[in-house]
Write a protein that holds these residues in place. Sequence first.
Motif: not given
Lengths: 246, 252
Positions: B149-159, B117-128, B101-106
């Motif tokens: 839901a937050i992790a899925s959005v931050i994986a797209m790295e929005p400002a 994969e890098e972004r998914v790992e970072l989002a998983l880590h950031t949101l525990d 689900d996190i990978a879907f956006g990127p």
Amino acid sequence: MAEIAILHYHPGTSALHRLDPRFKVLLMLGYIAALFAGNWIHYLAVTLLLTTASISADLHPNSFKRELKVFLFLALIIFTSHFFASFQDGYETALQKGLFLAWRFMLIVWLGILFTAVTEPSELHAVVYWLLRPIPGIPAGRLAAHASLSIVIIPLLLDGVHEIREARKARGIDRCRNPVKRFRSIMNPLMEKLLMQMEELALALESRSFDESVLHSSLLFKGRDAVCTMLFLLPLIVLQVVYIYL
Amino acid sequence: MPDNLIIEVQDLTHSFLDGTLALRGINLTIKQGEFILCAGRNGSGKTVFSRHLNALYQPSSGWVKIDGRSTAKAPYYARRTVGLVFQDADSQIVGQTVRQDIAFGPQNLRLPKEVVEERVELALHTLDLHDLADHRPHQLSGGEKRRLAIASVIAMEPAVIVFDEPFSNLDYPGVQSVLRHILALHHSGHTVLLVTHDIEKAAAHANRMIIFDKGKIAIDTTPQSALPEVEKFGIRPPRILGGDVNELTWLK
């Protein structure tokens, strides 16, 4: 949301989970063909093969026995209608026909459950896209996206039915014995709820830059895919050859 | 456009097909790094406004610019720049596992596999969410789904990240956990718009408060100045009315 376990993807690492989705579709089509072309021996063979496949995929019927009751009820309707429709051919023939059709129905349901349990919707997207892309004039990306999103929607649909039934029970209005009235009373709120959820899902997809032509799984053929497929298909092929020539 | 303006809205009006006017001539600008609390009674236009920022809705008249680019002309740019966390986390879930689900956006952004994969790992880590990476999203608790839901959005790295009612249906630890993550995202440089009725839970962290009423901006000021007025606009006034706005958080 967590209670409905049927027709969901069950994450795992079994051979069936790892099998190339093109071979999963091939297996499914092979089994369905055997069910429509064969006799009770084919049914028995498919039952044994599905049992083996389910065990190897770590899929236990206990986890969704409650949801299976709906399909068992439908199988009973199939049995009853065919039993009475064929009654003029004799009691034994009618019984046999009813039983076989109900058995076939349950095997097809089982196939569907197993397929969705071991196949990610993104894999289904990739395989439908792979199948349709060579055909000119067919919007392969869109149809593939529809196929995979349908799988995403099934849990929402089943969860919706469960929620509405619980709400009806809580309000003491679940005693209606008329199945048509019961069906209608669930379908109206269900459709309303589902349409709203679909609208939200469409917006959520759009907000995440959904692109129907992007494949979220890649299809990679490996030798073990062919071996695994043959293992599950060979008994049926042998049976069919024996059936034709003997 | 001044350098640090990330969102500009000019005379934004939105009318639905049945003629209902949801937004009536909204004007505002948002600077990078702001933490804005948007509040208002049901139907005041908060959610419709937030969807304009993500280009999900297009203006009936007026315009919205994200980082200087019109949402009407560059909707994909708007979606990459502004991430929207929906009120109903369930409706946002499309992956069969948390990781997918996190990978879907990127993936939709057609990023290379390694970057996804890098972004998914970072989002998983950031949101525990690391321990839940291979779980089915529908089996998660309400708070975990919101974090997904937050992790899925931050994986797209929005400002900019817009949170639509992020605390609804969450228990006390769930609210605390989500609020901590929102604050961490703000501290890491994201511009945050928090659309909520529950001003008590987060007002202490916002630098600006916008109150919507009948499709218009009724108040746009600091939380401290806005609090005495909120009851007029259908928002429950905090118990510490007249006291220190810094007390308005569920993290204490």
